[in-house]
Design an enzyme around this catalytic site. Structure first.
Site, PDB file in Angstrom:
ATOM      1  N   HIS A 115      -7.735 -20.278 -11.676  1.00 26.68           N
ATOM      2  CA  HIS A 115      -7.501 -19.288 -12.871  1.00 26.68           C
ATOM      3  C   HIS A 115      -9.030 -19.533 -13.636  1.00 26.68           C
ATOM      4  CE1 HIS A 115      -3.200 -18.031 -12.977  1.00 26.68           C
ATOM      5  NE2 HIS A 115      -3.762 -17.833 -11.811  1.00 26.68           N
ATOM      6  N   GLU A 117      -9.451 -20.610 -16.660  1.00 29.87           N
ATOM      7  CA  GLU A 117      -9.383 -21.990 -17.455  1.00 29.87           C
ATOM      8  C   GLU A 117      -9.632 -23.093 -16.969  1.00 29.87           C
ATOM      9  OE1 GLU A 117      -5.739 -19.399 -19.132  1.00 29.87           O
ATOM     10  OE2 GLU A 117      -7.074 -19.562 -17.273  1.00 29.87           O
ATOM     11  N   TRP A 237     -22.686  19.474  -2.883  1.00 30.15           N
ATOM     12  CA  TRP A 237     -22.041  18.573  -3.919  1.00 30.15           C
ATOM     13  C   TRP A 237     -22.143  19.179  -5.186  1.00 30.15           C
ATOM     14  CZ3 TRP A 237     -19.419  14.526  -1.709  1.00 30.15           C
ATOM     15  CH2 TRP A 237     -20.125  13.994  -0.927  1.00 30.15           C
ATOM     16  N   THR A 263      -6.690  18.177   0.111  1.00 31.45           N
ATOM     17  CA  THR A 263      -8.153  17.471   0.035  1.00 31.45           C
ATOM     18  C   THR A 263      -8.683  16.953   1.311  1.00 31.45           C
ATOM     19  OG1 THR A 263      -7.745  16.897  -2.346  1.00 31.45           O
ATOM     20  CG2 THR A 263      -9.323  15.647  -1.150  1.00 31.45           C
ATOM     21  N   LEU A 271     -12.840   7.919   1.730  1.00 30.73           N
ATOM     22  CA  LEU A 271     -11.951   7.346   0.775  1.00 30.73           C
ATOM     23  C   LEU A 271     -12.245   5.886   0.377  1.00 30.73           C
ATOM     24  CD1 LEU A 271      -8.471   9.281   0.636  1.00 30.73           C
ATOM     25  CD2 LEU A 271     -10.896   9.875  -0.661  1.00 30.73           C
ATOM     26  N   SER A 292       3.450  15.753   2.548  1.00 30.53           N
ATOM     27  CA  SER A 292       5.010  15.806   2.885  1.00 30.53           C
ATOM     28  C   SER A 292       5.314  16.348   4.191  1.00 30.53           C
ATOM     29  CB  SER A 292       5.538  17.058   1.880  1.00 30.53           C
ATOM     30  OG  SER A 292       5.094  16.722   0.399  1.00 30.53           O
TER      31      SER A 292
END
Length: 444
Positions: A115, A117, A237, A263, A271, A292
């Site tokens: 971490h 610290e 684009w 999409t 992606l 689905s």
């Protein structure tokens, strides 16, 4: 969110003698000062937790000297370096100061690693004894993948701890402060502006750790009239290279990227986060498709990306064709069968809960408009990012950022609070906003 930049180190702090972590440029959040951000909602804790860690164990905010503000800004800047790398942990930075000089600093680089610290204390070595620790989040006092940070702080001989905010994790909340106080360490919270910046930095963690549901950002590249493609379906684009690069950085900051099957069929996206050489990005986001009926083609670009990529998850309903499901598994996808909602589509809340169980803290939704609308309607969206191109597309049949039935009355519109608006190199505007009542989507 975009990767904000950190505060430069004042000459009096003498951080430049520390070779491990070079100084960062001045902190900004677009054109909007973080100190002006609205407070996040008050987070309830289970009754047992409140009884175990009373409110009196939470320190009061103190007025800092100007030099201390610089060290707090430095800690926040260091924390930002960990964005996109530490999930499911928060991004945390720490600075150790003794006799007005920074003797150690560090940030949490990745889950399972030391971490912030501990890194800062290791950097400081014996000079940490009698010093003050400035840290962006309450130190932990429990064993996880690593030992408690409070033990390391006490062993190092730290005299005072100034933290930007309380850890919202019920396992930690107040416990780290209590452990330090019991051992005689002076503990204080930083000023409200620092608390706001620290909470904004870890807003995804805060939602996830208190609800088990990921923080959801809806993102789109649109024309000025809100279109995401022409009526003929052309979308590449709408925005230029600068906006697309910013979009990939946004992907890199999230644990998962989520799209609808429409999409996938229309754009055949990979992606993954494709960043420039030299990027510190260690992990790729999961790639999740709401499908689905298992219509994703097994030969889709998802299964043959250019460069590194995260796992592919296809979310289907029990009515999906078993043959298509098996073909997707053979292509390399994890296929999750989830309950259907009233419309027969994948229950989006169930999907987010399933992602949360796998420690997915943040999800970037890249469309289409039907999926954006369904998430908004279900009260599951926390953030909206739009890359707006200086063009008009027009056409009643051209798809928009948010489809569905929409609102029948203006009073039902989803209200947003601007966080950042900036102009990109290609002339586009990047608009970053939050749902005005995020607690509506934090109901679990």
């Amino acid at each position: 969110m975009g990767r904000a930049r950190g505060a430069s180190t004042p000459r009096s702090v003498a951080c430049r003698v520390l070779p491990a972590l070079p100084a960062l440029p001045a902190a900004r959040w677009g054109n909007c000062p973080l100190a002006s951000l609205p407070a996040l909602p008050q987070l309830p804790l289970p009754p047992a937790t409140r009884a175990q860690w009373p409110e009196r164990w939470l320190p009061e905010a103190v007025t800092l000297r100007e030099a201390e503000r610089q060290w707090v800004r430095r800690a926040l800047a260091l924390a930002r370096r960990g964005l996109g790398q530490t999930s499911p942990n928060p991004a945390v930075g720490a600075v150790v100061v003794r006799d007005g000089v920074v003797v150690g600093e560090g940030y949490h680089r990745q889950a399972g690693g030391p971490h912030a610290e501990v890194v800062a204390l290791q950097h400081a070595g014996p000079r940490a004894s009698g010093a003050t620790l400035y840290v962006t989040l309450e130190p932990c006092a429990h064993w996880g993948r690593t030992p408690p940070c409070t033990d390391a702080i006490l062993q190092a001989g730290i005299r005072r701890v100034v933290a930007c905010t309380v850890d919202p994790n019920p396992v930690v909340h107040g416990r780290g402060f209590a452990r330090l106080r019991e051992a005689g360490v002076e503990v204080a919270l930083a000023e409200p502006w620092a608390q706001a910046q620290a909470r904004s930095l870890n807003e995804a963690y805060e939602k996830f750790i208190t609800t088990g549901i990921p923080f959801v950002t809806c993102k789109a590249a649109i024309s000025l009239d809100g279109k995401v493609a022409t009526a003929a379906g052309q979308s590449r684009w709408i925005t230029g290279p600068a906006a697309r690069e910013a979009a990939h950085r946004l992907r890199a900051l999230h644990d998962a990227v989520l799209v609808g099957v429409g999409t996938v069929l229309a754009d055949d996206p990979m992606l993954n986060a494709r960043l420039k050489a030299g990027s510190r990005r260690l992990r790729q986001p999961w790639r999740v498709v709401v499908d689905s009926q298992a219509r994703t083609p097994p030969q889709a670009a998802l299964f043959r990306p250019r460069g590194p990529a995260g796992p592919v998850v296809i979310a289907v309903t029990p009515s999906a064709d078993p043959g298509r499901v098996e073909a997707l598994r053979q292509a390399g996808a994890q296929v999750w069968q989830l309950p259907a909602d009233a419309t027969g589509r994948v229950d989006l809340r169930a999907l987010l809960q399933a992602l949360g169980r796998r420690s997915i803290v943040s999800v970037l939704v890249e469309g289409g408009g039907t999926l954006h609308a369904a998430l908004l309607q279900a009260g599951l969206v926390d953030r909206v990012v739009a890359f707006i191109a200086p063009c008009l597309i027009g056409g009643q049949r051209a798809p928009t950022f948010v489809e569905g039935e929409g609102c029948r009355a203006l009073e039902q519109a989803w209200r947003l609070t601007w966080r950042k608006v900036r102009r990109l190199a290609g002339g586009e505007l990047m608009v970053d906003a939050r749902l005005s009542a995020p607690s509506a989507s934090w109901t679990g």
